[in-house]
Design a protein around this motif. Structure first.
Motif, PDB file in Angstrom:
ATOM      1  N   SER A  61     -33.304  51.757  -1.409  1.00 45.04           N
ATOM      2  CA  SER A  61     -34.112  51.409  -1.104  1.00 45.04           C
ATOM      3  C   SER A  61     -34.900  49.974  -0.455  1.00 45.04           C
ATOM      4  CB  SER A  61     -35.186  52.032  -2.404  1.00 45.04           C
ATOM      5  OG  SER A  61     -35.709  51.339  -3.571  1.00 45.04           O
ATOM      6  N   PHE A  64     -34.051  48.085   4.186  1.00 45.61           N
ATOM      7  CA  PHE A  64     -35.145  48.180   5.483  1.00 45.61           C
ATOM      8  C   PHE A  64     -35.771  46.311   5.109  1.00 45.61           C
ATOM      9  CE2 PHE A  64     -38.415  48.352   7.234  1.00 45.61           C
ATOM     10  CZ  PHE A  64     -38.763  48.808   8.856  1.00 45.61           C
ATOM     11  N   ALA A  65     -35.961  46.660   4.457  1.00 44.97           N
ATOM     12  CA  ALA A  65     -36.918  45.380   4.049  1.00 44.97           C
ATOM     13  C   ALA A  65     -36.163  44.321   3.819  1.00 44.97           C
ATOM     14  CB  ALA A  65     -38.080  44.998   2.787  1.00 44.97           C
ATOM     15  N   ASP A  66     -34.744  44.190   3.195  1.00 38.14           N
ATOM     16  CA  ASP A  66     -33.899  43.025   3.543  1.00 38.14           C
ATOM     17  C   ASP A  66     -34.034  42.887   5.036  1.00 38.14           C
ATOM     18  OD1 ASP A  66     -34.354  43.389   0.114  1.00 38.14           O
ATOM     19  OD2 ASP A  66     -32.899  43.975   0.256  1.00 38.14           O
ATOM     20  N   ALA A  67     -33.282  43.633   5.428  1.00 38.16           N
ATOM     21  CA  ALA A  67     -33.195  43.787   6.664  1.00 38.16           C
ATOM     22  C   ALA A  67     -34.484  43.348   7.406  1.00 38.16           C
ATOM     23  CB  ALA A  67     -32.542  44.715   7.950  1.00 38.16           C
ATOM     24  N   VAL A  68     -35.540  43.244   7.788  1.00 38.60           N
ATOM     25  CA  VAL A  68     -36.288  42.785   8.603  1.00 38.60           C
ATOM     26  C   VAL A  68     -36.665  41.402   7.935  1.00 38.60           C
ATOM     27  CG1 VAL A  68     -38.863  42.769   8.267  1.00 38.60           C
ATOM     28  CG2 VAL A  68     -37.578  45.091   8.235  1.00 38.60           C
ATOM     29  N   GLY A  69     -36.069  40.873   6.517  1.00 38.11           N
ATOM     30  CA  GLY A  69     -36.641  39.525   5.995  1.00 38.11           C
ATOM     31  C   GLY A  69     -35.346  38.753   6.784  1.00 38.11           C
ATOM     32  N   THR A  70     -34.195  39.625   6.645  1.00 37.30           N
ATOM     33  CA  THR A  70     -32.839  38.552   7.586  1.00 37.30           C
ATOM     34  C   THR A  70     -33.275  38.496   9.265  1.00 37.30           C
ATOM     35  OG1 THR A  70     -31.159  39.764   6.282  1.00 37.30           O
ATOM     36  CG2 THR A  70     -30.641  38.609   8.082  1.00 37.30           C
ATOM     37  N   ARG A  71     -33.879  39.551   9.477  1.00 40.68           N
ATOM     38  CA  ARG A  71     -34.205  39.376  11.522  1.00 40.68           C
ATOM     39  C   ARG A  71     -35.320  38.094  10.990  1.00 40.68           C
ATOM     40  NH1 ARG A  71     -36.424  43.882  15.552  1.00 40.68           N
ATOM     41  NH2 ARG A  71     -36.711  42.188  17.377  1.00 40.68           N
ATOM     42  N   PRO A 128     -31.070  46.289  10.394  1.00 41.49           N
ATOM     43  CA  PRO A 128     -30.020  46.243   8.789  1.00 41.49           C
ATOM     44  C   PRO A 128     -28.723  46.480   8.391  1.00 41.49           C
ATOM     45  CG  PRO A 128     -31.931  47.947  10.119  1.00 41.49           C
ATOM     46  CD  PRO A 128     -31.248  47.365  11.156  1.00 41.49           C
TER      47      PRO A 128
ATOM     48  N   ARG B  10     -44.749  33.501   4.245  1.00 39.48           N
ATOM     49  CA  ARG B  10     -43.655  34.476   4.671  1.00 39.48           C
ATOM     50  C   ARG B  10     -43.415  35.402   3.063  1.00 39.48           C
ATOM     51  NH1 ARG B  10     -38.867  34.684   7.353  1.00 39.48           N
ATOM     52  NH2 ARG B  10     -37.777  36.126   6.608  1.00 39.48           N
ATOM     53  N   THR B  14     -43.794  39.413   3.004  1.00 36.58           N
ATOM     54  CA  THR B  14     -42.385  39.736   2.585  1.00 36.58           C
ATOM     55  C   THR B  14     -43.267  41.162   1.300  1.00 36.58           C
ATOM     56  OG1 THR B  14     -40.654  38.481   2.958  1.00 36.58           O
ATOM     57  CG2 THR B  14     -40.326  40.240   1.251  1.00 36.58           C
ATOM     58  N   VAL B  17     -44.730  44.152   4.065  1.00 36.82           N
ATOM     59  CA  VAL B  17     -43.409  45.120   4.161  1.00 36.82           C
ATOM     60  C   VAL B  17     -42.715  45.901   3.188  1.00 36.82           C
ATOM     61  CG1 VAL B  17     -40.606  45.205   4.793  1.00 36.82           C
ATOM     62  CG2 VAL B  17     -43.085  43.095   5.873  1.00 36.82           C
ATOM     63  N   ARG B  18     -42.897  45.362   1.899  1.00 37.21           N
ATOM     64  CA  ARG B  18     -42.328  46.462   0.902  1.00 37.21           C
ATOM     65  C   ARG B  18     -43.130  47.754   0.839  1.00 37.21           C
ATOM     66  NH1 ARG B  18     -37.599  44.768  -0.239  1.00 37.21           N
ATOM     67  NH2 ARG B  18     -37.156  42.437  -0.666  1.00 37.21           N
ATOM     68  N   GLN B  21     -43.525  49.670   4.277  1.00 35.61           N
ATOM     69  CA  GLN B  21     -42.329  49.948   4.776  1.00 35.61           C
ATOM     70  C   GLN B  21     -42.116  51.619   5.089  1.00 35.61           C
ATOM     71  OE1 GLN B  21     -39.480  51.754   4.281  1.00 35.61           O
ATOM     72  NE2 GLN B  21     -39.139  50.992   1.867  1.00 35.61           N
ATOM     73  N   ARG B  25     -42.431  53.423   8.641  1.00 40.36           N
ATOM     74  CA  ARG B  25     -41.298  54.568   9.364  1.00 40.36           C
ATOM     75  C   ARG B  25     -41.582  55.831   9.069  1.00 40.36           C
ATOM     76  NH1 ARG B  25     -37.474  52.631   4.885  1.00 40.36           N
ATOM     77  NH2 ARG B  25     -35.891  53.967   6.552  1.00 40.36           N
ATOM     78  N   ASP B  39     -36.130  53.619  12.515  1.00 37.90           N
ATOM     79  CA  ASP B  39     -36.158  51.925  12.145  1.00 37.90           C
ATOM     80  C   ASP B  39     -35.808  50.766  12.807  1.00 37.90           C
ATOM     81  OD1 ASP B  39     -36.069  53.135   9.742  1.00 37.90           O
ATOM     82  OD2 ASP B  39     -34.336  52.679   8.626  1.00 37.90           O
ATOM     83  N   GLN B  43     -38.720  47.969  12.809  1.00 36.59           N
ATOM     84  CA  GLN B  43     -38.234  46.029  13.246  1.00 36.59           C
ATOM     85  C   GLN B  43     -38.981  45.758  13.984  1.00 36.59           C
ATOM     86  OE1 GLN B  43     -34.762  44.971  12.479  1.00 36.59           O
ATOM     87  NE2 GLN B  43     -33.741  45.583  11.528  1.00 36.59           N
ATOM     88  N   VAL B  47     -41.852  42.012  13.642  1.00 36.13           N
ATOM     89  CA  VAL B  47     -41.635  41.054  14.157  1.00 36.13           C
ATOM     90  C   VAL B  47     -42.202  41.010  14.558  1.00 36.13           C
ATOM     91  CG1 VAL B  47     -40.504  39.651  15.705  1.00 36.13           C
ATOM     92  CG2 VAL B  47     -39.227  40.933  14.230  1.00 36.13           C
ATOM     93  N   ARG B 112     -45.079  54.406  -1.670  1.00 34.80           N
ATOM     94  CA  ARG B 112     -43.439  55.321  -1.573  1.00 34.80           C
ATOM     95  C   ARG B 112     -43.784  55.823  -2.523  1.00 34.80           C
ATOM     96  NH1 ARG B 112     -38.419  54.407  -1.719  1.00 34.80           N
ATOM     97  NH2 ARG B 112     -37.046  54.813   0.476  1.00 34.80           N
TER      98      ARG B 112
END
Lengths: 550, 182
Positions: A61, A64-71, A128, B10, B14, B17-18, B21, B25, B39, B43, B47, B112
């Motif tokens: 779960s 998605f949030a992790d992928a946003v952080g990476t980007r 992601p 940041r 974050t 986002v959590r 999200q 979506r 997705d 994203q 950004v 969620r």
């Protein structure tokens, strides 16, 4: 809404929700919703529920949030470098140099844009689950100097293979400021804001003074300098090698410095600026205690090229890649000594550990993506490689690096089963550049996308998934043609196949000739569907090296 | 050039986002975007939100703000070359975008975890063959034609059954949450 209208609305809505709308479904839904806005709200809520169901099915779960952080990390890194570079370009001056050596400054503006673009391109591909496709060279845990306005970034690593720097003598990620560096292993390709490209092979100790000056205390490097960076200088103990718009190599061997000029010419100067001689293309010299002696250097391969990195990187990568147990076969297109008509399968994962070696018919060995890498050239009718792929599959992925010279026929075969029976696989290009993977099913929908260009190396992937009733092609990691089927009875059975051609079919309505015109230098088949991130990584791992490796 | 925001921003971003999200979506899907493209667009919206964070009011509703950004991205998608559109049907997206601006959505939504927990409970209430159908469609990611092949039914029958299941789940979820989705 009347009963039959309701049924028609439900049919259109169900196709819409399942991602398979027919051409008239959109207008039909709009017409119904226009009459009754409650229906519109229902469509929206059903789409929302569909999204929640998909999220419920996600195994992680937080993915998605992790992928946003990476980007965001990657975007931030790119922006910070671009900002620093811009500051550098605004503040840099060269008061102590002759005026003709300042001509690099306008070029540097273009270079900055190119560099920023190159980095942004890398960043934009992160999606992601993907890791950074261009990992930074490793260094020990001591933090490197952080770039500041007073100590700005003057160069970046644009490519590397197996690079490891010494503790306290490493760049900040891929960024170099003025300082001393020690490369303990690997090869790095460094691009300066002046426009000069320098490729360094380990072991090496070098210093970066500014965008136009480097020192070399140990190791070998090659400098490729555009005219706009004229004056780029490599300094060794007691000597300066001053570029005059050229390409040259410098190496340290004991107390001697070696120079070879590949193109243009290079001035040799003492440290107080006295010109000793000028060396032109094809000449080599040894320098010891200020004495310059003409010589004939035999081992020029010690001066690495940008595309040396590409080939070494690919060679390292494929050693682990070919262990993937889901590979049905893998052809890196390496000629077999004494048996040039065999295309060896390097996976060896067929039942019983068998290798699905191919038989080369007509196609000739030529140069591939990099100097030293082989490819097969298919440029005559009948040129092909015969391979046999036994087994039945519900999912298959195919990948190839292809360089097309022309598209001579309506269909140009990359990989075709000999027949057109149930389960056969036909991966082909149309004359317009569309590329698709055909299987014998009831075609429902074709989604077009990116096309395949001529006269450049292109990475192609085709994925067939009977459970999703679709085949999809990716060009350089991006989605291209997709075919969706209403039904597909049976399994995928490639059987006897040809790379680069199709067995001419007796059926008079078929397109008799389908041979491609161009080169192929890597080909693989998996018994599963590749994820989009994997496809992108395959492209990054094998793409030819810029700038001069293109 | 955007300023580089301190680390605490940041961390805050974050956490936002959590928190948002899932809603983001689902909203993008609710504009008629293809499931596979949701997705990517989400994203892109996040950004952009990060880049424009200085424009965000400290006491504003982050979820609503970022959905508005996504809404503009979807509207831009409609104007793009349709050779490879990420929308299910352009004209339906036009309508869904218009309807969403008229209703403007709730300002406070269930977390969620709560929505997913309710949805799971509702799935449990489905008859066994209904749960199996949902499992094949969403957990095994099979398209209706592939399900039809496995079950020996027609694609149309499978799609109609799935539509009935979704309507039943929607009624169940909204009844338990006491609010409408979307």
């Amino acid at each position: 809404m009347l009963g039959n209208e309701s049924e028609s609305f439900d049919a259109a809505l169900s196709r819409f929700l399942d991602g398979e709308p027919e051409p008239g479904d959109g207008p039909a839904l709009v017409a119904a919703i226009d009459q009754d806005h409650v229906l519109g709200a229902q469509v929206r809520r059903l789409l929302w529920l569909d999204a929640l169901l998909r999220q419920t099915a996600e195994p992680d779960s937080d993915a998605f949030a992790d992928a946003v952080g990476t980007r965001l990390d990657a975007e931030s890194d790119s922006d910070r470098f671009t900002a620093t570079l811009s500051e550098r370009l605004q503040t840099i001056s060269a008061p102590d140099r002759p005026s003709h050596r300042r001509r690099w400054i306008p070029w540097a503006v273009a270079s900055a844009i190119c560099l920023a673009f190159a980095i942004a391109l890398g960043v934009a591909t992160i999606r992601p689950g993907a890791s950074n496709p261009e990992p930074s060279p490793r260094a020990e845990s001591v933090p490197p100097p952080t770039p500041t306005v007073s100590n700005p970034v003057v160069a970046i690593i644009v490519n590397e293979v197996d690079a490891r720097f010494a503790t306290g003598a490493a760049p900040d990620g891929n960024r170099f400021t003025s300082g001393e560096y020690q490369l303990q292993s690997g090869v790095v390709h460094i691009q300066f804001v002046s426009g000069a490209d320098v490729v360094v092979r380990s072991p090496a100790r070098f210093g970066i003074l500014d965008p136009m000056h480097v020192t070399l205390a140990e190791g070998a490097l090659r400098a490729i300098v555009p005219g706009s960076a004229q004056g780029f200088t490599v300094q060794t103990a007691g000597m300066r090698f001053v570029d005059l718009g050229t390409e040259f190599g410098v190496a340290i061997s004991g107390r001697e410095s070696h120079l070879h000029v590949f193109e243009g010419h290079v001035d040799l100067e003492t440290l107080d600026g006295r010109r000793l001689s000028s060396i032109t293309a094809g000449q080599s010299v040894r320098v010891n205690d200020g004495k310059v002696v003409g010589t004939d250097l035999s081992n020029l391969e010690r001066f690495p090229l940008p595309n040396t990195i590409g080939l070494e990187k690919w060679n390292t990568w494929r050693q682990s890649f070919q262990k993937d147990p889901t590979l049905v076969c893998y052809y890196p297109f390496l000629p077999e000594t004494g048996n040039p008509s065999v295309l060896k399968d390097h996976a060896g994962h067929a039942p019983g550990g068998a290798r699905l070696d191919g038989r080369i018919e007509g196609a000739r060995w030529v140069t591939g993506r990099w100097p030293g890498k082989s490819a097969l050239l298919f440029d005559r009718d009948g040129d092909h490689v015969r391979v046999s792929v036994p087994g039945e599959y519900r999912r298959l992925s195919l990948a190839a690096w292809v360089y097309l010279d022309r598209r001579d026929y309506e269909l140009n075969a990359i990989f075709d089963s000999d027949g057109w029976q149930q389960g056969a696989v036909h991966w082909q290009l149309k004359r317009c550049g569309d590329c698709s993977l055909g299987v014998l099913g009831k075609l429902q929908r074709r989604v077009s996308g990116k096309r395949v260009s001529l006269n450049q190396w292109v990475h192609l992937v085709a994925v067939a998934d009977l459970d999703r009733l679709s085949t999809q092609v990716f060009v350089n990691g991006e989605p291209a043609e997709e075919l969706r089927f209403a039904a597909f009875p049976g399994m995928l059975t490639p059987g006897d196949c040809r790379i680069g051609d199709w067995l001419r079919h007796p059926e008079p309505t078929s397109i008799p000739r389908r041979g491609i015109r161009g080169r192929i230098d890597e080909f693989a088949i998996w018994s599963r569907t590749l994820a989009r991130d994997e496809i992108r990584k395959l492209f990054v791992a094998g793409r030819p090296t810029s700038p001069s490796g293109d | 050039m955007r300023d580089f925001l301190p680390q605490r921003d940041r961390v805050w971003f974050t956490s936002q986002v959590r928190q948002h999200q899932s809603c983001l979506r689902a909203s993008i899907r609710g504009f008629g975007v293809q499931a596979e493209a949701v997705d990517d667009i989400a994203q892109d919206a996040l950004v952009l939100a990060w880049e424009k964070l200085a424009e965000f009011e400290p006491d504003g509703d982050f979820g609503r703000w970022v959905i508005q950004i996504a809404r503009r991205l979807v509207a831009n998608e409609r104007r793009k070359d349709t050779r490879r559109s990420r929308l299910l049907a352009g004209e339906v997206t036009d309508l869904l975008l218009r309807l969403s601006s008229e209703t403007d959505g709730p300002t406070v939504r269930a977390e969620r975890n709560e929505e997913v927990a309710v949805l799971r409970a509702c799935l449990e209430e489905l008859p066994a063959h209904g749960r199996e159908m949902i499992r094949l469609r969403y957990f095994e990611d099979l398209v209706p034609g592939a399900i039809a092949g496995r079950l020996g039914r027609s694609s149309d029958t499978v799609r109609q059954f799935l539509l009935r299941l979704r309507r039943a789940l929607l009624e169940c979820v909204e009844g338990r949450l006491g609010a409408k989705l979307g």
